[in-house]
Design a protein around this motif. Structure first.
Motif, PDB file in Angstrom:
ATOM      1  N   TYR A  49       0.825  -1.210   0.000  1.00 58.30           N
ATOM      2  CA  TYR A  49       0.000   0.000   0.000  1.00 58.30           C
ATOM      3  C   TYR A  49       0.860   1.261   0.000  1.00 58.30           C
ATOM      4  O   TYR A  49       0.557   2.253  -0.653  1.00 58.30           O
ATOM      5  CB  TYR A  49      -0.919  -0.023   1.217  1.00 58.30           C
ATOM      6  N   TYR A  66       1.221  -3.505   3.662  1.00 58.93           N
ATOM      7  CA  TYR A  66       0.438  -4.122   2.600  1.00 58.93           C
ATOM      8  C   TYR A  66      -1.012  -3.670   2.672  1.00 58.93           C
ATOM      9  O   TYR A  66      -1.553  -3.447   3.760  1.00 58.93           O
ATOM     10  CB  TYR A  66       0.525  -5.639   2.700  1.00 58.93           C
ATOM     11  N   ALA A  67      -1.630  -3.557   1.508  1.00 64.25           N
ATOM     12  CA  ALA A  67      -3.024  -3.120   1.444  1.00 64.25           C
ATOM     13  C   ALA A  67      -3.915  -4.062   2.249  1.00 64.25           C
ATOM     14  O   ALA A  67      -4.824  -3.624   2.952  1.00 64.25           O
ATOM     15  CB  ALA A  67      -3.485  -3.053  -0.010  1.00 64.25           C
ATOM     16  N   VAL A  68      -3.685  -5.353   2.146  1.00 62.03           N
ATOM     17  CA  VAL A  68      -4.395  -6.341   2.963  1.00 62.03           C
ATOM     18  C   VAL A  68      -3.380  -7.161   3.740  1.00 62.03           C
ATOM     19  O   VAL A  68      -3.312  -7.108   4.956  1.00 62.03           O
ATOM     20  CB  VAL A  68      -5.284  -7.263   2.099  1.00 62.03           C
ATOM     21  N   ASN A 197      -9.138  -9.991  14.250  1.00 62.66           N
ATOM     22  CA  ASN A 197      -9.171  -9.731  12.805  1.00 62.66           C
ATOM     23  C   ASN A 197      -7.821 -10.027  12.154  1.00 62.66           C
ATOM     24  O   ASN A 197      -7.753 -10.578  11.049  1.00 62.66           O
ATOM     25  CB  ASN A 197      -9.586  -8.291  12.537  1.00 62.66           C
ATOM     26  N   GLN A 198      -6.745  -9.649  12.863  1.00 68.11           N
ATOM     27  CA  GLN A 198      -5.419  -9.935  12.322  1.00 68.11           C
ATOM     28  C   GLN A 198      -5.177 -11.441  12.246  1.00 68.11           C
ATOM     29  O   GLN A 198      -4.557 -11.935  11.301  1.00 68.11           O
ATOM     30  CB  GLN A 198      -4.352  -9.258  13.181  1.00 68.11           C
ATOM     31  N   ILE A 201      -6.963 -12.805   9.203  1.00 68.04           N
ATOM     32  CA  ILE A 201      -6.209 -12.497   7.986  1.00 68.04           C
ATOM     33  C   ILE A 201      -5.032 -13.453   7.843  1.00 68.04           C
ATOM     34  O   ILE A 201      -4.772 -14.001   6.766  1.00 68.04           O
ATOM     35  CB  ILE A 201      -5.729 -11.031   8.014  1.00 68.04           C
ATOM     36  N   LYS A 210      -7.946 -15.720   0.063  1.00 74.47           N
ATOM     37  CA  LYS A 210      -7.775 -14.267   0.014  1.00 74.47           C
ATOM     38  C   LYS A 210      -8.432 -13.639   1.242  1.00 74.47           C
ATOM     39  O   LYS A 210      -9.623 -13.830   1.490  1.00 74.47           O
ATOM     40  CB  LYS A 210      -8.411 -13.696  -1.253  1.00 74.47           C
ATOM     41  N   PRO A 211      -7.672 -12.860   2.048  1.00 74.50           N
ATOM     42  CA  PRO A 211      -8.249 -12.256   3.263  1.00 74.50           C
ATOM     43  C   PRO A 211      -9.323 -11.228   2.929  1.00 74.50           C
ATOM     44  O   PRO A 211      -9.311 -10.600   1.863  1.00 74.50           O
ATOM     45  CB  PRO A 211      -7.044 -11.585   3.930  1.00 74.50           C
ATOM     46  N   ASP A 212     -10.252 -11.061   3.841  1.00 71.76           N
ATOM     47  CA  ASP A 212     -11.318 -10.066   3.692  1.00 71.76           C
ATOM     48  C   ASP A 212     -10.756  -8.683   4.023  1.00 71.76           C
ATOM     49  O   ASP A 212     -10.332  -8.450   5.159  1.00 71.76           O
ATOM     50  CB  ASP A 212     -12.473 -10.413   4.636  1.00 71.76           C
ATOM     51  N   PRO A 213     -10.742  -7.738   3.081  1.00 72.93           N
ATOM     52  CA  PRO A 213     -10.195  -6.398   3.362  1.00 72.93           C
ATOM     53  C   PRO A 213     -10.939  -5.678   4.491  1.00 72.93           C
ATOM     54  O   PRO A 213     -10.354  -4.829   5.171  1.00 72.93           O
ATOM     55  CB  PRO A 213     -10.371  -5.658   2.038  1.00 72.93           C
ATOM     56  N   GLY A 216      -9.252  -5.740   8.016  1.00 72.63           N
ATOM     57  CA  GLY A 216      -8.198  -4.761   8.261  1.00 72.63           C
ATOM     58  C   GLY A 216      -8.749  -3.368   8.507  1.00 72.63           C
ATOM     59  O   GLY A 216      -8.247  -2.626   9.349  1.00 72.63           O
TER      60      GLY A 216
END
Length: 397
Positions: A49, A66-68, A197-198, A201, A210-213, A216
């Motif tokens: 990011y 990172y963005a996600v 949440n972390q 991810i 693929k993690p849920d944005p 984050g």
């Protein structure tokens, strides 16, 4: 011996609370500043990011966010969580050993609400739980499309609890509970949202999904809230040293102003770290200054009646009788109050020399405010406070 052991227990818990609290606040400030200093670069790794270049202690650091999340994670991933958890645990231990074990002295004021200790403790525990549930429910049923509105709702919620505390606890009990409420929300944000949440991810990455944005984004929102609440909660936690705050008849109003001042200062620092032009956040400076000025005006001592200024009818013997009745149980060489083995802060008020020496402090604690005696256990009247104030004024205090 028991009181001696309890006093050392207080010292060690408070010391530990300060150490882990400093660690938690430090990481919060650092990561928000780091997040705000991220920049887009011409050359970045896939999925990044932004990056930040930092210098400290003679070394240079290049940090990526990172963005996600990256495609894979190393085994030595560092988690920042125990500082928050231990700050909450040690804080609750302090609340228990100081305010619950001495509820009649520190938590209850019969002139506010004549509660039994178990009732005051039950209200305390339930309010902390309900405060978190109310905040968490608000966050889960709102979006971050209008962050200002969400923050305003959180502000109103905290002020509402402050009004509740002011109507059931002593002044110092009310302020410390606002701090405990905010601290509980901040720690629960870490324990219930940010870290889980972390972990979700990380688990998604480990399983190749693929993690849920949104996970984050939720964590970032809670982290920002924690950052803006830090400065107000620090003042709430040390408020018991300042009768100007805890002795105010409208403590909820001071809480509201403290929240505004702390948030404005934090916003100034955050936007400066982000490199925003001053014209975009200049309003925070006068906003915080006005709130601080209002707090100072609200706590200014009010002039008493003409009778207070006339000390002709107040003798030294009257003052000694007042202090013997309402002060000496704690402030004597050998206190008789069950909560003290030594006079608090070494202050002894059993003779006129000591009373004159500490007259300004006595006036602040027992005349201008009603912080002392603790919980007004001895039932000190307004007339006695005024008489003491008149004597102090006549003796140059």
């Amino acid at each position: 011996m028991l009181n001696f052991a309890i006093e050392w227990l207080h010292i060690l818990i408070r010391w530990f609370h300060l150490v882990v609290g400093i660690g938690w606040i430090g990481t919060s400030f650092f990561f928000i500043a780091l997040d705000l200093s991220l920049r887009q670069r011409a050359r970045m790794n896939p999925g990044v990011y932004g990056t930040a270049w930092l210098v400290h202690g003679g070394g240079f650091y290049n940090v990526e966010k990172y963005a996600v999340a990256p495609e894979e994670l190393p085994e030595d991933l560092v988690w920042y969580r125990w500082e928050a958890y231990l700050t909450f645990v040690s804080g609750f231990l302090l609340l228990t050993t100081v305010y619950y074990f001495n509820a009649r002295a520190y938590l209850i004021d019969p002139s506010v609400a004549d509660l039994a200790p178990w009732q005051a403790i039950a209200i305390s525990v339930l309010s902390l739980l309900l405060g978190w549930l109310a905040y968490d429910g608000l966050m889960r049923h709102t979006t971050d499309d209008h962050p200002g509105l969400v923050v305003f709702c959180v502000f109103l919620m905290i002020v509402g609890f402050a009004a509740l505390f002011s109507n059931v606890f002593s002044g110092r009990g009310a302020f410390i509970h606002v701090g405990a409420l905010v601290g509980t929300i901040m720690a629960a944000n870490v324990f219930r949202v940010i870290i889980p949440n972390q972990k979700k991810i990380a688990a998604a990455l480990m399983s190749g999904d693929k993690p849920d944005p949104a996970l984050g984004l939720q964590g970032r929102q809670r982290s920002i809230h924690n950052n803006y609440l830090t400065l107000p909660v620090l003042l709430m936690m040390v408020s018991n040293h300042y009768p100007l705050l805890t002795g105010h008849p409208h403590g909820w109003l001071l809480v509201a102003l403290i929240l505004v001042v702390g948030a404005m200062v934090r916003h100034l620092l955050n936007r400066h770290e982000a490199g925003d032009p001053f014209r975009k956040y200049w309003w925070a400076m006068p906003g915080g200054a006005i709130a601080l000025a209002l707090a100072i005006i609200a706590t200014a001592p009010l002039p008493r009646s003409q009778a207070v200024a006339d000390a002709s009818g107040v003798t030294d013997a009257d003052v000694l009788r007042i202090t013997a009745t309402h002060c000496a149980m704690c402030h004597s060489v050998k206190p008789t109050h069950e909560g003290f083995t030594e006079p608090p802060k070494g202050l002894v008020f059993t003779d006129l020399d000591h009373i004159r020496r500490y007259a300004p402090l006595i006036k602040m604690q027992a005349v201008d405010s009603e912080v002392m005696p603790l919980g007004n256990e001895t039932g000190m009247t307004r007339e006695e406070r005024d008489a003491l104030g008149a004597w102090i004024a006549a003796n140059g205090g």
